[in-house]
Design a protein around this motif. Structure first.
Motif, PDB file in Angstrom:
ATOM      1  N   TYR A  92       6.515   4.139 -18.461  1.00 47.36           N
ATOM      2  CA  TYR A  92       6.029   5.076 -17.442  1.00 47.36           C
ATOM      3  C   TYR A  92       4.517   4.953 -17.359  1.00 47.36           C
ATOM      4  N   HIS A  93       3.999   5.241 -16.172  1.00 46.11           N
ATOM      5  CA  HIS A  93       2.564   5.112 -15.928  1.00 46.11           C
ATOM      6  C   HIS A  93       2.006   6.475 -15.557  1.00 46.11           C
ATOM      7  N   TYR A  95      -1.016   8.725 -13.879  1.00 44.60           N
ATOM      8  CA  TYR A  95      -2.060   8.647 -12.868  1.00 44.60           C
ATOM      9  C   TYR A  95      -2.737  10.005 -12.748  1.00 44.60           C
ATOM     10  N   SER A 108       4.244   0.962 -11.044  1.00 45.93           N
ATOM     11  CA  SER A 108       3.183   0.325 -11.836  1.00 45.93           C
ATOM     12  C   SER A 108       1.845   0.375 -11.094  1.00 45.93           C
ATOM     13  N   PRO A 109       0.741   0.230 -11.814  1.00 44.50           N
ATOM     14  CA  PRO A 109      -0.585   0.297 -11.192  1.00 44.50           C
ATOM     15  C   PRO A 109      -0.811  -0.804 -10.142  1.00 44.50           C
ATOM     16  N   PHE A 116      -5.293   5.041 -12.058  1.00 44.64           N
ATOM     17  CA  PHE A 116      -4.459   4.772 -13.235  1.00 44.64           C
ATOM     18  C   PHE A 116      -5.153   5.270 -14.502  1.00 44.64           C
ATOM     19  N   SER A 119      -0.375   3.585 -19.560  1.00 44.91           N
ATOM     20  CA  SER A 119       1.070   3.327 -19.519  1.00 44.91           C
ATOM     21  C   SER A 119       1.667   3.666 -20.873  1.00 44.91           C
ATOM     22  N   ASP A 132      -0.830   0.658 -22.494  1.00 45.34           N
ATOM     23  CA  ASP A 132      -2.046   0.191 -21.819  1.00 45.34           C
ATOM     24  C   ASP A 132      -2.833   1.415 -21.395  1.00 45.34           C
ATOM     25  N   LYS A 133      -4.162   1.333 -21.522  1.00 42.21           N
ATOM     26  CA  LYS A 133      -4.982   2.483 -21.122  1.00 42.21           C
ATOM     27  C   LYS A 133      -6.165   2.020 -20.299  1.00 42.21           C
TER      28      LYS A 133
END
Length: 139
Positions: A92-93, A95, A108-109, A116, A119, A132-133
């Motif tokens: 999951y992402h 935002y 996704s971004p 963003f 993730s 991921d950041k």
């Protein structure tokens, strides 16, 4: 003064001349009795033990900081808006919405033009793992 004996003569009133039963040599030609210098041994030991303690402390400190960071990310995700039940193992992402609040999405971004944040993947313990950041400035 007649009763005094020289320093190199082993004599006591109770046992008489008893140099032969003493556990150490008493004559002038005997080897010197030296006390071992344990100060150097102690200081090396202290140095090594302190080094080990410092290493262990740094490991614990790193683990603690990692745990705090995991906690903060999990708190952020659980406080974000989402209107679905997350599936274990899915990515999951997160935002930043137009209203300034964080929300989760499956998009996704690369597929979306929103700000963003990071993730995450949900594991079987219901803990969100950071994948991921973008930055930590919003925390």
């Amino acid at each position: 003064m007649g009763k005094q004996k020289p320093d190199n003569v082993v004599y006591s009133e109770k046992e008489g001349y008893h140099a032969n039963i003493l556990p150490f040599a008493t004559n002038v030609g005997a080897p010197v009795i030296k006390i071992d210098d344990v100060v150097a041994w102690k200081s090396r030991g202290i140095h090594n033990v302190n080094k080990e303690f410092e290493s262990k402390f740094n490991e614990l400190k790193t683990a603690y900081q990692s745990l705090i960071e995991e906690y903060q990310w999990n708190e952020l995700v659980y406080n974000a808006k989402f209107s679905f039940e997350p599936v274990i193992g899915e990515i999951y992402h997160m935002y930043l919405g137009d209203d300034g609040k964080q929300f989760l999405s499956l998009i996704s971004p690369q597929e979306w033009n929103k700000e963003f944040i990071a993730s995450f993947r949900l594991n079987s313990d219901k803990k969100w793992l950071l994948i991921d950041k973008q930055s930590l400035s919003f925390i």
